[in-house]
Design an enzyme around this catalytic site. Structure first.
Site, PDB file in Angstrom:
ATOM      1  N   SER A  61       1.018  -1.334   0.007  1.00 20.69           N
ATOM      2  CA  SER A  61       0.158   0.004  -0.010  1.00 20.69           C
ATOM      3  C   SER A  61       0.980   1.322  -0.018  1.00 20.69           C
ATOM      4  CB  SER A  61      -0.936   0.098   1.261  1.00 20.69           C
ATOM      5  OG  SER A  61      -2.000  -1.160   1.096  1.00 20.69           O
ATOM      6  N   LYS A  64       0.495   3.482  -2.960  1.00 21.32           N
ATOM      7  CA  LYS A  64      -0.804   4.488  -3.077  1.00 21.32           C
ATOM      8  C   LYS A  64      -0.071   5.617  -3.063  1.00 21.32           C
ATOM      9  CE  LYS A  64      -3.709   0.912  -1.047  1.00 21.32           C
ATOM     10  NZ  LYS A  64      -4.567   0.537   0.225  1.00 21.32           N
ATOM     11  N   TYR A 188      -4.122  -2.594 -10.015  1.00 19.61           N
ATOM     12  CA  TYR A 188      -3.847  -2.534  -8.750  1.00 19.61           C
ATOM     13  C   TYR A 188      -2.953  -3.451  -8.039  1.00 19.61           C
ATOM     14  CZ  TYR A 188      -5.110  -1.896  -3.787  1.00 19.61           C
ATOM     15  OH  TYR A 188      -5.049  -1.897  -2.556  1.00 19.61           O
ATOM     16  N   TYR A 240      -4.672   4.041   7.910  1.00 23.25           N
ATOM     17  CA  TYR A 240      -5.972   3.499   8.222  1.00 23.25           C
ATOM     18  C   TYR A 240      -6.770   3.842   9.277  1.00 23.25           C
ATOM     19  CZ  TYR A 240      -3.719   0.722   4.562  1.00 23.25           C
ATOM     20  OH  TYR A 240      -3.199   0.318   3.544  1.00 23.25           O
ATOM     21  N   VAL A 258       1.181  -3.718   3.946  1.00 27.90           N
ATOM     22  CA  VAL A 258       1.024  -4.822   4.628  1.00 27.90           C
ATOM     23  C   VAL A 258       2.316  -5.763   4.632  1.00 27.90           C
ATOM     24  CG1 VAL A 258      -0.089  -6.167   2.671  1.00 27.90           C
ATOM     25  CG2 VAL A 258      -0.950  -6.651   5.102  1.00 27.90           C
TER      26      VAL A 258
END
Lengths: 306, 306, 306, 306
Positions: A61, A64, A188, A240, A258
């Protein structure tokens, strides 16, 4: 700085409670929780390292951040029609908020938002072209042409695609994705399968340290305003529903993956990458956070102090 | 700085879309949307002002910053048993999250969390005593003994107490409040009814600018770490489900109140208070946010740049 | 009975507010809201009709009753590991409850539950085989070999699959579907594309009127207990979050479809099918419900009276 | 019938897993889980009993049926402006749905809805007057002037009022309660503190068996339509988020109370009351449900068969 990093690495080596390594795909599950690496890149190009700082890992992630930067470059503020910029208060893979808010994801860093960002980047191109562009962009940011996708990881993610496929189909049902769902999530998963070392990652974040300019390579990547805004999104949503905790303990904009990596930005000071595969309950690197906490305590780099 | 404030005030005077003044109690409803004030307090004690900067207004939820500081002083980290430190993703008065998370509020700045903070401060004392302590604390922070509660506002809030009473009884049902519900919310309404001017408010925030020390009065209020943590909570949760937007546009830790005030902290630089009663859809001051955005653009004070 | 049906049809012809015809696929959108048909099948085989009672229409979610019956035949009580039997309180296509309850749908009549039922029926077979079995079963229930799938409707549903695909992938992510998602939802869309007339539909429900026996064809379809239980599920969940309203106004177990059909069962009395394409806000046939309300008022067939 | 009841009582006496007695107030907590009573009242006035059928217990939420009947008498269909008539899909004391639906409770049998019903009954009167009317009404329904409130239970409920106070204040905040919150919930707690035996309870339900007429006393209580509608609400919502399960297993309209009682109506056949204090996970009587399941299996009284 080198002494500090050595101390942190030594301290981390002593920790026995190292969190839980992600196990939803074998490529992540097989990484040892004993690994720890850290790199601090200064605006002048100096890089300090400790531990496994040159070992490539799956940045997941953290990618991103790069995708968001690319999307803002292509779409400008129109990107915010695709995705919001508020913390969601929900887990990274939650779908509840999408139902309550007409399929528009809260921010670009939860999975749904990142999938919407990929769709915004595609602009009619094929996954292969989009991924080539992404890879070039990351190589440019890190000033390192050796960075690659880990295609095994991408293939394995695709086999375990269902939660993300659910998010993508849900947004598609609300007309929020323009491209074919399978192409979007295929892209993705590849994006998330970027393999980078702490050194590469820290270098790739330098443009966020110096108001949009990578001073080490003397190249302006984005405007000062955009760099600050990307930092703000990392601060607010980068971990998050653990973002508040990270801000409280570390006090820097950061984005976790992760795979156990975290990229953190100390504006004006340094770009920091840390990697330790064991995760906390929320899905953020347990030792990575602790190492950053130590670093900030010693350096005073928190954006909330002076 | 003075020229900049003058420019901002002039610009704000020209804005015709001024938001919606809170109308749930007459005392707030009757304030004119035309009002605008701003004050910038520097660590050395200088204060620059523009507009209605000396006019006291109802600071409402901005008081939650002072209550949090007081509660941390009394309880230390044990406070976090009462309340979390994550953005909620929900409106300021939402109760949904309380049901899903056993009655523990997400953070000290949503209403439920602020009520829990009051309960944590009370420690068996009567509302009158607690309020006296709060008032003394705020007077000490602002170095201004003339600050008072607006008892009319408090009385009116009490008449419209039901949403907050619902939150309080819900937490009480989970054993999360130790004191009588009516006493807790009575105290809470008084706390929110503090009347302060922009100048007073800006001065009261100086301890958060300089790592816990009010340099103007040469007094240490809290430790450096605590000051940074309070700033982090303001950044993450200070504007409810508009916190991401505020971070994106302004880039400073801040806390808004439904009376139209905002207190923002530029660490190492200044404590800034702004007041304009018209609110946006979320409940944050429309012009207040815009004024801060202008200020930060000109000064470069965003914590996300350097 | 014939006079009553004539009266109802005449009354319905006079209604000008006819609801909103489903428009998510052209095949449904093009059906005229002026259509109205009704059929009442008695246990002895007599069938009374009014209006367009012999016109086949897309039965859509009414097919979930037949799929549930088939699944209970194959799986028995083990089916309840796949799906619950409580009203959801949410719209037919909601995904919120799935996230809160580990991907297990509340009941077999919301979309997620019906998809889980299809998965339970498949047992390793290909969609073609499963659909053949379903078709045979419905032909057997209705005692009419002319019933067919409308493949155009099925193809069109597949093009607009995203909301249901999202539900299916979500359940798959929790390990709740055993088969390939595309095969499961392909089968599901075909099942929903069954075309039947009111007469055929009413006849197919006769086994639920007489404790599991179709007396007209003298065949036992399910045990008395199972017939009663299917009726209870139709009562509790057959009209999604409009089930309470249907029970209140009509007082019979029933199942609606987005094509505008409703199958209602008056135990011991009759199986009733009604069709009118205009829907209410929840997605249930507006005039269909009203026609059933009239029928029950005249006949006293509500299960809540005697 | 007597033999059947004897068999059921004998069977129930053998059950060792008897559920969990409600323990939020001492008056309920001290009741032995060994207690079991059952009464079946026929329209002609005959009453069959087994076990502790003449022992008064706290009927708690079963009283909501009587309050609803009274409210419909006073308000007619205007009552539905106060409260909906759909299953909520949530626990009996949930507040989530209130926030999502502007403070209007889904149905009259969840706590929020029952509190709204009390408010609708009050019509400006004092709690004392309202309670006197309620008591008279229940005595009339049961044809037994000895029925009383258990004031100790009411007082104890009041001490543990917080969850219900939260619901009431929440609705008040949306303008949905007209009376003082403390008076409304005070009345509500007294209503729930009605003490009745199975025999009394079964007799009080006779008007729902015979389309609104208590044939035993030859008095029409409500119209046939209203009786059916009350039954439909009991079926759909009478056991909270266990209503689907009760319909599936028992197949009768029913209302449970946390004291371990259940009132079930077999239209045209009988009014049945059962009492066993041990509850299931949802809060419904474990053995009570099982006893009703046995009764219906033997008698065939399910409304879903014939």
């Amino acid at each position: 700085m080198q002494t500090l990093l050595n101390n942190i690495a030594a301290e981390m080596a002593r920790v026995t409670e190292r969190g839980h390594v992600a196990d939803y795909i074998p490529q992540l599950a097989h990484v040892s929780a004993a690994r720890f690496g850290m790199a601090v890149a200064l605006p002048d190009g100096q890089v300090f390292t400790a531990g496994d700082a040159n070992e490539p890992f799956s940045i997941q992630s953290i990618s991103k951040v790069f995708a968001l930067t690319l999307a803002l470059g292509k779409r400008g503020d129109a990107l915010w029609q695709y995705v919001g910029r508020e913390p969601s208060g929900d887990p990274f893979n939650s779908i509840v908020q999408l139902e309550h808010e007409s399929g528009k994801p809260r921010n670009p860093f939860i999975n749904a938002g990142a999938i919407a960002v990929v769709d915004a980047i595609m602009m009619g191109h094929e996954p292969k072209e989009v991924l080539a562009e992404m890879l070039n962009f990351v190589r440019y940011l890190a000033n390192d042409a050796s960075i690659c996708f880990d295609h095994e990881v991408a293939a394995s993610e695709l086999e375990h695609k269902h939660r993300n496929a659910s998010l993508a189909h849900f947004m598609k049902a609300f007309g929020r994705l323009k491209h074919d769902v399978d192409k979007v999530i295929g892209t993705y998963f590849h994006q998330c399968a970027l393999a980078m070392s702490c050194v590469q990652l820290a270098q790739s974040g330098l443009f966020l340290v110096s108001d949009g300019v990578n001073q080490a390579t003397d190249s302006r990547v984005v405007s000062a305003q955009r760099a600050r805004r990307i930092n703000s999104l990392m601060m607010m949503c980068g971990h998050y529903d653990g973002s508040g905790e990270f801000a409280y303990r570390v006090g820097l904009p950061g984005k976790s993956g992760v795979g156990g990596g975290i990229l953190a930005i100390a504006p004006g000071k340094a770009s920091i990458a840390v990697w330790s595969p064991g995760l906390d309950r929320i899905g953020n690197s347990l030792l990575g956070t602790r190492a950053l906490e130590m670093l900030v305590q010693e350096t005073g780099w928190s954006v909330f102090g002076h």
